[in-house]
Motif scaffolding. Structure first.
Motif, PDB file in Angstrom:
ATOM      1  N   LEU A 106       0.815  -1.225   0.000  1.00 32.57           N
ATOM      2  CA  LEU A 106       0.000   0.000   0.000  1.00 32.57           C
ATOM      3  C   LEU A 106       0.854   1.284   0.000  1.00 32.57           C
ATOM      4  CD1 LEU A 106      -2.831  -0.939   2.544  1.00 32.57           C
ATOM      5  CD2 LEU A 106      -3.007  -0.773   0.067  1.00 32.57           C
ATOM      6  N   THR A 107       2.165   1.116   0.027  1.00 34.28           N
ATOM      7  CA  THR A 107       3.049   2.297   0.109  1.00 34.28           C
ATOM      8  C   THR A 107       2.800   3.255  -1.057  1.00 34.28           C
ATOM      9  OG1 THR A 107       4.691   0.856   1.083  1.00 34.28           O
ATOM     10  CG2 THR A 107       5.448   3.031   0.408  1.00 34.28           C
ATOM     11  N   GLY A 108       2.750   2.707  -2.258  1.00 32.41           N
ATOM     12  CA  GLY A 108       2.532   3.547  -3.443  1.00 32.41           C
ATOM     13  C   GLY A 108       1.201   4.266  -3.365  1.00 32.41           C
ATOM     14  N   THR A 109       0.170   3.558  -2.955  1.00 32.93           N
ATOM     15  CA  THR A 109      -1.167   4.162  -2.849  1.00 32.93           C
ATOM     16  C   THR A 109      -1.146   5.309  -1.831  1.00 32.93           C
ATOM     17  OG1 THR A 109      -1.995   1.930  -3.164  1.00 32.93           O
ATOM     18  CG2 THR A 109      -3.605   3.595  -2.509  1.00 32.93           C
ATOM     19  N   GLN A 208       5.396   0.692  -9.536  1.00 31.97           N
ATOM     20  CA  GLN A 208       4.182   0.067 -10.092  1.00 31.97           C
ATOM     21  C   GLN A 208       2.969   0.364  -9.203  1.00 31.97           C
ATOM     22  OE1 GLN A 208       4.803  -4.123 -10.765  1.00 31.97           O
ATOM     23  NE2 GLN A 208       5.948  -3.720 -12.656  1.00 31.97           N
ATOM     24  N   GLN A 209       3.200   0.330  -7.902  1.00 27.12           N
ATOM     25  CA  GLN A 209       2.103   0.645  -6.970  1.00 27.12           C
ATOM     26  C   GLN A 209       1.616   2.085  -7.191  1.00 27.12           C
ATOM     27  OE1 GLN A 209       3.520   0.049  -2.974  1.00 27.12           O
ATOM     28  NE2 GLN A 209       4.032  -2.084  -3.366  1.00 27.12           N
ATOM     29  N   ILE A 210       2.595   2.967  -7.380  1.00 25.13           N
ATOM     30  CA  ILE A 210       2.221   4.383  -7.613  1.00 25.13           C
ATOM     31  C   ILE A 210       1.440   4.502  -8.917  1.00 25.13           C
ATOM     32  CG2 ILE A 210       3.184   6.663  -8.189  1.00 25.13           C
ATOM     33  CD1 ILE A 210       5.385   6.058  -6.120  1.00 25.13           C
ATOM     34  N   ALA A 211       1.958   3.852  -9.965  1.00 21.40           N
ATOM     35  CA  ALA A 211       1.281   3.926 -11.273  1.00 21.40           C
ATOM     36  C   ALA A 211      -0.128   3.342 -11.186  1.00 21.40           C
ATOM     37  CB  ALA A 211       2.104   3.183 -12.318  1.00 21.40           C
ATOM     38  N   ALA A 212      -0.260   2.267 -10.418  1.00 19.25           N
ATOM     39  CA  ALA A 212      -1.581   1.636 -10.301  1.00 19.25           C
ATOM     40  C   ALA A 212      -2.546   2.502  -9.498  1.00 19.25           C
ATOM     41  CB  ALA A 212      -1.432   0.267  -9.634  1.00 19.25           C
TER      42      ALA A 212
END
Lengths: 280, 261
Positions: A106-109, A208-212
């Motif tokens: 969940l870091t990117g989110t 990838q998490q950020i992009a998603a």
């Protein structure tokens, strides 16, 4: 009449409540009047920007470039530093916690929610307000107090066109560009810090998490939000410096008033965008 | 119809104008001002400090709103809500403000003088240099062209303000207490230059320029002015020509014109 009102304590309470109500009403009326005046100034400034877009380009465009250099380029070091610090703080506080509960995915989110949607535009606007906005109120307020506005009018030069339009465009573009920079630096420094913390987060996963987590609306609202911050803060700054007669000794008071009103305006815009985010 | 029979049109015409304080226009500094300034005339407005001379000049130049009466500039009635058409009329007026001339401090001397030309012609400093450099030379400012205007002494700043007001070759020039605080050399230069403008300077249409000067001390202007006016205790009073002023035995007029410090 109740017993409470007839007693001295009851009467003093009544007087206290009345004075509080009167003060509140006065604040509300003053606030509404300020909003009305800033609204009128906004319409005039935006109207001038559009109708005089091609007037005196060789005079006004260098002034816009100067404002971009002042409110944008020269603030890059401080924006870079704050971006680094922000990335360290957010990741430092959250990644360790997330890894403990096994939710590092969940870091990117979290970074998108905190940095892209909220902190990036707000921090950029506040940096410009603190470093350039306050100086601009002093500069314009002094020019107004020294009669330079009347001097422009005497030469047939529209003071809004010469003094406000370059600052409006320059500060708005600067806040937009600084927002982009601060987001990039924060996201990268956040990953760097999680790497230093030995959190099991590889770079491809993180990005990838950020992009998603990013939606197309994030890009649209990011642009709109930073432009709204830039437009409103620059107009409030110019309004307090220019739009009303001011004496030299009143410039410092106008500056503090400007900072307070700009912060309130930014919070109000932020609240509005949170509502929009929830609806979209 | 023979146009020669037509009376010349007043360049500035105030009818029953109430001149307000610049910061609070509802407070009248001068009441019921009736004033017609004809082309080529040189008016001197005198009075004590705070009598409303500056406010009168700025009102006559269309820079301040007024409570009552009508103001016409070059035959056009000024209402305060004019658009760009009035701005075009305003270019026919030049104003030299009191003090340090209200120069734009971020700009150099040459940039200050060139600004009105650059704005109207949409050009760079180089584009207008053919007109700016001769003007700076005429004013004795050529050596200061690149000096920031904030570094100038008051007397030189006033001269730059004069150059900036003249760069658009106005038909009417307002001078607000231009000689205040100047040394004798500067006063001499100003008197000679203003006299040339009054007669018709070759660089400025070569015809007499309409001049309105406000001053605390009218003595340096006595030989130059055509008509004299006294602003005192909210009243505007025509004193007449230089001969009328010198012949006036009124105590206040004598105090102003014969002042021995």
């Amino acid at each position: 009449m109740s017993r409470g009102e007839s007693s001295p304590t009851g009467r003093s309470r009544l007087v206290w409540f009345r004075s509080i109500n009167i003060s509140l009403a006065r604040y509300v009326i003053q606030g509404l009047e300020t909003i009305q005046r800033i609204g009128a100034f906004t319409l005039i400034a935006l109207g001038t920007t559009i109708t005089k877009w091609n007037v005196a380009r060789h005079v006004v465009r260098p002034l816009i470039r100067e404002q971009i250099a002042r409110a944008g380029v020269r603030l890059l070091p401080i924006v870079g530093f704050l971006g680094l610090a922000l990335g360290f703080v957010i990741v430092g506080q959250t990644v360790a916690l997330l890894s403990r509960v096994g939710a590092t995915n969940l870091t990117g989110t979290l970074m998108v929610s905190a940095v892209v949607r909220e902190l990036g535009p707000l921090v950029a606007a506040l940096i410009v307000l603190a470093r350039v906005g306050t100086a601009t109120v002093i500069e314009l307020g002094t020019a107004r107090a020294m009669g330079e506005v009347e001097a422009l009018e005497a030469l047939g030069i529209d003071p809004i066109h010469y003094l406000v339009v370059p600052r409006l465009i320059g500060m708005t573009l600067s806040i937009f560009m600084l927002t982009v920079y601060i987001i990039i630096v924060t996201l990268v420094s956040g990953f760097g810090f999680s790497f230093l913390q030995s959190v099991s987060l590889i770079s491809s996963d993180y990005f990838q998490q950020i992009a998603a987590a990013l939606r197309w609306t994030d890009f649209v609202f990011l642009g709109l939000k930073s432009v709204a911050y830039g437009t409103l803060t620059s107009l409030i700054i110019c309004y307090h410096g220019l739009a009303q007669p001011i004496r030299l000794e009143e410039v410092s008071e106008a500056t503090t008033r400007t900072v307070a009103q700009c912060v309130i305006a930014c919070v109000a815009i932020d609240a509005l965008f949170i509502l929009v985010y929830l609806l979209v | 119809m023979n146009t020669e029979d037509e009376p010349p049109q007043a360049v500035i015409e105030l009818s029953a104008v109430s001149v307000g304080h610049p910061r609070s226009p509802e407070t009248a500094l001068l009441e019921s001002v009736d004033w017609r300034v004809m082309p080529g005339e040189f008016w001197v407005v005198t009075g004590m400090q705070g009598s409303g001379k500056t406010a009168l000049l700025e009102t006559a130049a269309g820079l301040h709103p007024f409570q009552t009466g009508t103001l016409k500039l070059f035959g056009h009635t000024v209402t305060g809500t004019e658009g760009d058409e009035f701005k075009h009329q305003r270019r026919r007026l030049g104003v030299v403000f009191e003090g340090s001339g209200r120069l734009f401090h971020p700009l150099t001397v040459a940039e200050n003088v060139a600004l009105p030309l650059r704005y109207y012609r949409d050009g760079t400093l180089e584009d207008v240099s053919e007109e700016v450099i001769p003007l700076l030379e005429l004013m004795g400012l050529q050596g200061m062209a690149n000096v920031p205007s904030g570094r100038l002494s008051r007397a030189w700043a006033q001269r730059v303000a004069l150059a900036r007001a003249l760069v658009l070759k106005p038909e009417v020039l307002f001078l607000d207490n231009p000689l205040a605080g100047m040394d004798v050399q500067h006063v001499r230069w100003w008197r000679q230059f203003i006299h040339q403008l009054s007669l018709g300077h070759p660089q400025f249409h070569a015809k007499p320029m309409t001049l309105v000067a406000a001053c605390d001390d009218p003595r340096p202007w006595l030989e130059l002015g055509h008509q004299f006016v006294l602003a005192h205790e909210r009243h505007w009073r025509l004193l007449g020509t230089r001969a009328d002023v010198l012949a006036n035995r009124e105590a206040l007029v004598r105090e102003i014109t014969d002042a021995i410090f």
